[in-house]
Design a protein around this motif. Structure first.
Motif, PDB file in Angstrom:
ATOM      1  N   UNK A  87      42.689   8.082   5.320  1.00  0.00           N
ATOM      2  CA  UNK A  87      41.678   9.166   4.799  1.00  0.00           C
ATOM      3  C   UNK A  87      40.060   8.780   4.410  1.00  0.00           C
ATOM      4  N   UNK A  88      39.041   9.439   4.878  1.00  0.00           N
ATOM      5  CA  UNK A  88      37.824   9.144   4.661  1.00  0.00           C
ATOM      6  C   UNK A  88      37.471   9.927   3.184  1.00  0.00           C
ATOM      7  N   UNK A  89      37.241   9.301   2.196  1.00  0.00           N
ATOM      8  CA  UNK A  89      36.752   9.848   0.943  1.00  0.00           C
ATOM      9  C   UNK A  89      35.325   9.874   0.666  1.00  0.00           C
ATOM     10  N   UNK A  90      34.926  11.345   0.246  1.00  0.00           N
ATOM     11  CA  UNK A  90      33.556  11.656  -0.065  1.00  0.00           C
ATOM     12  C   UNK A  90      33.765  12.018  -1.647  1.00  0.00           C
ATOM     13  N   UNK A  91      33.026  11.607  -2.530  1.00  0.00           N
ATOM     14  CA  UNK A  91      33.314  11.952  -3.800  1.00  0.00           C
ATOM     15  C   UNK A  91      31.626  12.244  -4.066  1.00  0.00           C
ATOM     16  N   UNK A  92      31.768  13.139  -5.282  1.00  0.00           N
ATOM     17  CA  UNK A  92      30.494  13.771  -5.973  1.00  0.00           C
ATOM     18  C   UNK A  92      30.491  13.721  -7.380  1.00  0.00           C
ATOM     19  N   UNK A  93      29.533  13.758  -8.025  1.00  0.00           N
ATOM     20  CA  UNK A  93      29.393  13.596  -9.628  1.00  0.00           C
ATOM     21  C   UNK A  93      28.079  14.046 -10.260  1.00  0.00           C
ATOM     22  N   UNK A  94      28.197  14.871 -11.259  1.00  0.00           N
ATOM     23  CA  UNK A  94      26.961  15.327 -11.812  1.00  0.00           C
ATOM     24  C   UNK A  94      26.426  14.111 -12.883  1.00  0.00           C
ATOM     25  N   UNK A  95      27.370  12.989 -13.113  1.00  0.00           N
ATOM     26  CA  UNK A  95      27.152  12.085 -14.218  1.00  0.00           C
ATOM     27  C   UNK A  95      26.308  10.983 -13.687  1.00  0.00           C
ATOM     28  N   UNK A  96      25.736  10.151 -14.442  1.00  0.00           N
ATOM     29  CA  UNK A  96      25.034   8.908 -13.816  1.00  0.00           C
ATOM     30  C   UNK A  96      26.383   7.961 -14.307  1.00  0.00           C
ATOM     31  N   UNK A  97      26.923   7.552 -13.044  1.00  0.00           N
ATOM     32  CA  UNK A  97      28.100   6.699 -13.172  1.00  0.00           C
ATOM     33  C   UNK A  97      27.813   5.303 -13.541  1.00  0.00           C
ATOM     34  N   UNK A  98      26.924   4.641 -13.487  1.00  0.00           N
ATOM     35  CA  UNK A  98      26.105   3.545 -14.072  1.00  0.00           C
ATOM     36  C   UNK A  98      26.291   3.297 -15.687  1.00  0.00           C
ATOM     37  N   UNK A  99      25.854   4.650 -16.213  1.00  0.00           N
ATOM     38  CA  UNK A  99      25.969   4.734 -17.404  1.00  0.00           C
ATOM     39  C   UNK A  99      27.501   4.985 -18.014  1.00  0.00           C
ATOM     40  N   UNK A 100      28.094   5.564 -17.331  1.00  0.00           N
ATOM     41  CA  UNK A 100      29.362   5.567 -17.712  1.00  0.00           C
ATOM     42  C   UNK A 100      30.241   4.621 -17.733  1.00  0.00           C
ATOM     43  N   UNK A 101      29.968   3.515 -16.687  1.00  0.00           N
ATOM     44  CA  UNK A 101      30.445   1.986 -16.732  1.00  0.00           C
ATOM     45  C   UNK A 101      30.087   1.597 -17.959  1.00  0.00           C
TER      46      UNK A 101
ATOM     47  N   UNK B 101      29.534   2.547 -21.043  1.00  0.00           N
ATOM     48  CA  UNK B 101      30.272   2.965 -21.916  1.00  0.00           C
ATOM     49  C   UNK B 101      31.675   2.806 -21.751  1.00  0.00           C
ATOM     50  N   UNK B 102      32.141   2.448 -20.542  1.00  0.00           N
ATOM     51  CA  UNK B 102      33.569   2.243 -20.609  1.00  0.00           C
ATOM     52  C   UNK B 102      34.440   3.289 -19.909  1.00  0.00           C
ATOM     53  N   UNK B 103      33.784   4.313 -19.530  1.00  0.00           N
ATOM     54  CA  UNK B 103      34.416   5.500 -19.294  1.00  0.00           C
ATOM     55  C   UNK B 103      34.815   5.445 -17.600  1.00  0.00           C
ATOM     56  N   UNK B 104      33.993   4.631 -17.139  1.00  0.00           N
ATOM     57  CA  UNK B 104      34.348   4.499 -15.541  1.00  0.00           C
ATOM     58  C   UNK B 104      34.475   3.069 -15.081  1.00  0.00           C
ATOM     59  N   UNK B 105      35.376   2.894 -13.973  1.00  0.00           N
ATOM     60  CA  UNK B 105      35.694   1.412 -13.572  1.00  0.00           C
ATOM     61  C   UNK B 105      34.589   1.170 -12.714  1.00  0.00           C
ATOM     62  N   UNK B 106      34.030  -0.124 -12.958  1.00  0.00           N
ATOM     63  CA  UNK B 106      32.941  -0.655 -11.971  1.00  0.00           C
ATOM     64  C   UNK B 106      33.540  -0.878 -10.775  1.00  0.00           C
ATOM     65  N   UNK B 107      34.750  -1.422 -10.580  1.00  0.00           N
ATOM     66  CA  UNK B 107      35.250  -1.682  -9.194  1.00  0.00           C
ATOM     67  C   UNK B 107      35.483  -0.143  -8.218  1.00  0.00           C
ATOM     68  N   UNK B 108      35.838   0.684  -9.017  1.00  0.00           N
ATOM     69  CA  UNK B 108      36.136   2.059  -8.180  1.00  0.00           C
ATOM     70  C   UNK B 108      34.571   2.479  -7.906  1.00  0.00           C
ATOM     71  N   UNK B 109      33.587   2.263  -8.703  1.00  0.00           N
ATOM     72  CA  UNK B 109      32.305   2.555  -8.356  1.00  0.00           C
ATOM     73  C   UNK B 109      31.652   1.867  -7.071  1.00  0.00           C
TER      74      UNK B 109
END
Length: 455
Positions: A275-289, A291-299
């Motif tokens: 599978x090729x994964x294409x992801x989308x977000x309206x958030x600033x994921x670096x800010x979420x990282x 804050x502890x809300x998003x995994x850095x390795x997944x980013x």
């Protein structure tokens, strides 16, 4: 796991076939009558039906005809089995849509080959249907502004690779459209494009949506379900609003990306996928990282190729092209092929700041066409009042109403439609936002002539 339904009135044959097929890795359900089989087929999805031609309550070929009349999205391949096979029966079965015809006593080797080929045929049929549906629904990346020209060039350059893509942009900017455009120009374009809005699925269900389940893992649901990763095998998986996934789900997605395999809920064996994964977000994921809300390795797994879709307010020169595209789309949909936009209306649209971006513009054009069924030229006075206010010309709108009641009703209608747009057509959430009871909002919508469709 592929699901087979065996329909035969002989218990010994049913049990023997079930034992053999389960050893081969199939999920198997049995029925002794046509009525029981049809009930099972209406309640759950099967890949192949092994159907005896002689049944106690109905002729097998008549049953085949009824199976072919089921919901087109749920029709399995049917293999007829009979101990009294004739050329005439085989020809009739083929004309009725049977995949093949097997004579008793069954040859195990031939049965397994026919079953495997029937499943592959059904998979190809479903993939082709999905691909055709996507072709019909897929638009183009519209816009002649510098950011959109650059975006199209980036799509052309990156689409043929297998690199994972992370698309940034505000809600309504068209991130899914970019994902579809990437898929359409990729090496996987002949396979399916599967999308999942991570923000729209409750936390308790998102794991089963992503990875599927086996053995009635979900109470009240079918015995098994293919998740979005499995359905996207060989194609593209679009994960919208990926920043809204819980940390627990993020960990499982990370593992699936690393290993290209996963364990469905309730299953004992992993499923391997490409599978090729294409992801989308309206958030600033670096800010979420931070804050502890998003995994850095997944980013870092997802952010191999970053894309940014600009908001509509930063590319207002694209508004005339988008308006023209939506007028054609909805004019055709509602039997009005020659609807056009007057210059004064277009100027007002250019001055509006579009907090909902392209989605808001698209919804507005559809709304104007619906609410003005006899108008083929959309003028400034036909636009919602919120557009007027933002354009800095609040007084002009009131001049077209004969009474204060008409003006108030027009404002209420526009405001309710705006809230429905913000809540994606969800009446309950719109009622809560408006401070109304759901039943009260329905009555007011009916009085004002407001129709709503879930988006």
């Amino acid at each position: 796991m592929n699901h087979v339904l065996i329909v035969d009135d002989e218990t010994e044959i049913r049990e023997s076939l079930q034992s053999i097929l389960e050893e081969e890795g199939y999920a198997v359900t049995c029925a002794g009558t046509a009525a029981e089989a049809l009930t099972l087929l209406r309640d759950a999805a099967y890949d192949v039906v092994l159907l005896d031609i002689w049944l106690p309550d109905r002729d097998g070929l008549d049953t085949l005809g009824e199976i072919r009349q089921l919901d087109a999205s749920n029709v399995p391949e049917v293999v007829i089995i009979s101990g009294h096979g004739t050329i005439e029966a085989a020809v009739r079965a083929t004309k009725l849509g049977a995949y093949d015809f097997l004579e008793k006593p069954l040859s195990l080797a031939r049965t397994l080959i026919v079953l495997k080929n029937a499943i592959e045929t059904r998979r190809m049929r479903e993939d082709n249907k999905e691909f055709a549906r996507q072709l019909a629904a897929r638009g183009t990346v519209t816009g002649d502004s510098v950011p959109m020209k650059a975006l199209r060039q980036q799509i052309k350059l990156m689409a043929p690779t297998n690199g994972r893509v992370l698309i940034y942009g505000e809600s309504g900017t068209g991130k899914e459209l970019i994902g579809r455009a990437m898929h359409a120009e990729s090496l996987r374009k002949e396979r399916v494009f599967v999308e999942l809005n991570c923000a729209a699925i409750p936390e308790d269900y998102i794991e089963s949506e992503l990875f599927g389940y086996r053995n009635s893992a979900v109470a009240g649901g079918p015995s098994e379900k293919r998740g979005t990763f499995e359905r996207a095998d060989g194609g593209t998986l679009f994960l919208d609003e990926v920043g809204d996934m819980s940390l627990k789900t993020q960990a499982k997605v990370l593992r699936a990306l690393d290993e290209q395999r996963f364990l469905p809920v309730g299953a004992s064996h992993p499923v391997h996928v490409d599978v090729r994964v294409i992801a989308a977000t309206n958030k600033d994921l670096e800010e979420e990282i931070a804050r502890g809300n998003f995994r850095e390795d997944l980013f870092y797994r997802l952010n191999v190729i970053p894309f940014f879709v600009p908001p509509l307010r930063d590319r207002k020169e694209d508004i005339p092209l988008l308006v023209k595209e939506f007028l054609v789309e909805f004019g055709s949909q509602y039997g009005r092929p020659r609807v056009e936009m007057a210059a004064d209306a277009l100027d007002a649209l250019k001055q509006y700041h579009w907090p909902g971006n392209v989605r808001e513009l698209r919804n507005l054009i559809e709304r104007v066409i619906i609410l003005n069924p006899k108008v083929n030229r959309i003028e400034r006075k036909h636009l919602p009042m919120l557009v007027y206010r933002d354009a800095g010309k609040p007084a002009a709108r009131g001049e077209e109403f004969a009474t204060l009641l008409q003006a108030r009703e027009a404002y209420e209608r526009d405001y309710i439609l705006k809230k429905l747009d913000e809540c994606h057509g969800n009446v309950s959430r719109a009622a809560e936002s408006l401070g109304l009871e759901r039943s009260h909002l329905y009555r007011k919508m009916k009085a004002l002539g407001v129709a709503v469709r879930e988006q």
